[in-house]
Design a protein around this motif. Sequence first.
Motif, short mmCIF file in Angstrom:
data_model
loop_
_atom_site.label_atom_id
_atom_site.label_comp_id
_atom_site.label_asym_id
_atom_site.label_seq_id
_atom_site.Cartn_x
_atom_site.Cartn_y
_atom_site.Cartn_z
N LEU A 199 33.86 44.34 43.51
CA LEU A 199 34.66 43.81 44.61
C LEU A 199 33.80 43.37 45.78
O LEU A 199 32.70 43.80 45.94
CB LEU A 199 35.67 44.88 45.05
N GLU B 29 42.94 44.20 44.96
CA GLU B 29 41.75 43.63 44.33
C GLU B 29 41.52 44.21 42.94
O GLU B 29 41.22 43.48 41.98
CB GLU B 29 40.51 43.87 45.21
N VAL C 17 39.04 37.17 46.23
CA VAL C 17 38.69 38.26 45.32
C VAL C 17 37.50 37.84 44.48
O VAL C 17 37.54 36.85 43.76
CB VAL C 17 39.87 38.62 44.39
N THR D 197 48.06 35.18 45.30
CA THR D 197 46.89 35.58 44.50
C THR D 197 47.31 35.95 43.09
O THR D 197 46.68 35.55 42.11
CB THR D 197 46.17 36.76 45.17
N GLN E 211 42.02 42.28 39.18
CA GLN E 211 41.00 42.22 38.13
C GLN E 211 41.53 42.82 36.82
O GLN E 211 41.28 42.29 35.73
CB GLN E 211 39.74 42.95 38.59
N THR F 198 49.15 37.96 49.03
CA THR F 198 49.09 38.78 47.82
C THR F 198 49.88 38.14 46.70
O THR F 198 49.43 38.06 45.55
CB THR F 198 49.62 40.19 48.11
N TYR G 101 35.73 38.29 41.50
CA TYR G 101 35.84 38.90 40.18
C TYR G 101 34.99 38.13 39.18
O TYR G 101 34.65 36.97 39.38
CB TYR G 101 37.29 38.96 39.71
#
Length: 246
Positions: free
Chosen positions: A246, A138, A194, A174, A142, A171, A196
């Motif tokens: 987060l 995460e 996530v 993402t 970002q 993952t 953000y």
Amino acid sequence: MNEIEIDDDSCNVLVTTDDARTCTGCLDRGDPGRRAELTVSYPDASAEQRGFGDHGRTQPATKGLISVDDTMRSGAAPASSGPEFTGAVAQDAIADPTNLQRLGTSVSEFCQRWDGEDYDIVVCFDSLTALLEYTSPEVVFQFCHVLTKRLESVDAVAHFHLDPSEHDDQTVATFQSIFDETVGRETQAETMDVDYVEATDDDIAALAEGWSEEASYSIVGGTYDRPDDVTEATDDDIEQTLADRL
């Protein structure tokens, strides 16, 4: 030299293949006489320096190397002083691989210097897999989101290595979502949820100016997070601000 096919509009590319020609092809763009090449390397995580030092290709006008978690820094400048531009290869070393504020500052200083000298900037980040050994997906997500915006602001062409065999499909998917293009294996998995904050113009300006002035706000912080008087943040300050996002 075999060239890879990358869309001309792709400023930030995710590389999920270990073919060294892909890295070289990402770096060998434009006129080498006007090219400045930056490599971010994680030597202690056994990441390969794929494009750096490859004498079988046309060399750029200038080179830079950021070594993360490298205890073998050469040169007289202390590790906290930032990039050293006096040698044949500009260098910086970051002892703490979890300190993304410090890493962002270094990349930004290279960008400022080379953009001011009218170089065409290319960047190899080797690798996100190594970075993910030290920091949560995460937070890395970002960080990459804002960093890629900063690189776009100086018209840099950057590629980031990621080994898909070391991560789950969620993952990989993402991180694919951040980049203009993926070269290599792709996945259609669902992305991570996530939360953000979209980078604002002020965030990008902070990367260009604030980081090099040791800004005390997070790389993903909004303007409401920022104090009037900017002072250097501690690692705990940065960690807390990132955690709040987060």
